[in-house]
Motif scaffolding. Structure first.
Motif, PDB file in Angstrom:
ATOM      1  N   PHE A  95       0.690  -1.249   0.089  1.00 35.27           N
ATOM      2  CA  PHE A  95      -0.145   0.004   0.090  1.00 35.27           C
ATOM      3  C   PHE A  95       0.836   1.361   0.010  1.00 35.27           C
ATOM      4  N   VAL A  97       2.501   4.345  -1.283  1.00 36.45           N
ATOM      5  CA  VAL A  97       2.777   4.961  -2.625  1.00 36.45           C
ATOM      6  C   VAL A  97       3.902   6.049  -2.427  1.00 36.45           C
ATOM      7  N   LEU A 139      -6.776  -1.342   3.988  1.00 42.73           N
ATOM      8  CA  LEU A 139      -5.665  -0.354   3.532  1.00 42.73           C
ATOM      9  C   LEU A 139      -5.473   0.687   4.738  1.00 42.73           C
ATOM     10  N   GLU A 143      -4.294   5.824   2.476  1.00 42.99           N
ATOM     11  CA  GLU A 143      -4.136   5.021   1.224  1.00 42.99           C
ATOM     12  C   GLU A 143      -5.410   4.509   0.963  1.00 42.99           C
ATOM     13  N   ARG A 146      -7.001   7.316  -1.327  1.00 47.09           N
ATOM     14  CA  ARG A 146      -6.272   7.120  -2.722  1.00 47.09           C
ATOM     15  C   ARG A 146      -7.066   5.984  -3.480  1.00 47.09           C
TER      16      ARG A 146
END
Length: 246
Positions: A95, A97, A139, A143, A146
């Motif tokens: 997860f 990023v 998550l 995240e 997102r």
């Protein structure tokens, strides 16, 4: 990555329906969630797929009571093929990023969305999920937002549980369940009294509703009481069967 709270939470929280016969665990790792699903659904066949070696997952399945209904494939999910779609797909995906990657390539693959970007995960779910199927994922909260943005218009959120580690801490994880956004919503049991009786003859009927317009079910789960190694009754109830039987 070994057994962790995230995997146990997702394996216990994901909704398992009586009609679910084919299940897929994306990023299966040691096979934890796949085995939990096999335990919870006695008639289902579960497949776990991972880009890394699945030897340990196979060993764990062989040592379990559910070995005949669990299979694993070492393959990027982007390339995974199946003759039939799945009724339930779950994933505890990598997860991170924007954060710095770890020098350990194994931990980077397990924790950073390098080999499985959110867009690729969404596309894999859309390709592998049966029309009436569901997709569950866990998550971190940032995240999760997102991922919701990536899924907009393609996968519709129908259920979400925000997870706090203790009552005084903010939510650290989000458990989310999706359906296809273009799946027709179930029709109401009966139309409202004034829904069609007063519609002019030249007015077209209202378009069918879709799941993307539905309001998701939202709840919260607190894992610990704030005292050392003391879980809340709600967390114990959610995960009780796994800890007693596995």
């Amino acid at each position: 990555m070994k057994v962790g709270t995230d995997g146990v939470l997702l394996g216990a929280w994901a909704a398992v329906r009586p009609q679910d016969r084919r299940m897929l665990d994306i990023g299966t790792g040691t096979g934890l969630i796949a085995l939990m699903l096999a335990q919870r659904a006695p008639e289902a066949h579960v497949t776990g797929v991972d880009i890394d070696d699945v030897g340990q997952a196979r060993e764990n399945a062989a040592a379990s009571p559910w070995s005949g209904r669990v299979a694993f494939a070492q393959c990027p999910v982007q390339e995974f093929e199946t003759p039939e779609p799945f009724d339930l797909i779950v994933s505890n995906p990598p997860f991170f990023v924007d954060s710095l990657t770890c020098p350990d390539r194994g931990r980077t693959a397990a924790r950073h969305a390098v080999h499985l970007p959110f867009g690729d995960l969404r596309d894999a779910v859309l390709r592998l999920l049966a029309p009436g199927g569901r997709f569950a994922v866990i998550l971190p909260t940032a995240e999760a937002e997102r991922f919701l943005a990536v899924c907009a218009g393609r996968l519709a959120l129908v259920r979400r549980t925000d997870v706090r580690t203790t009552p005084r801490r903010p939510a650290k994880r989000a458990l989310m369940e999706f359906v296809r956004a273009d799946r027709p919503a179930a029709p109401p049991a009966a139309p409202p009294a004034d829904c069609s009786a007063d519609r002019p003859a030249d007015r077209p009927a209202d378009p069918p509703a879709d799941c993307s317009a539905a309001v998701p079910e939202v709840s919260e789960l607190v894992v610990g009481t704030g005292e050392h190694e003391c879980y809340t009754p709600e967390y114990r109830a959610l995960t009780r069967d796994f800890y007693l039987k596995f």
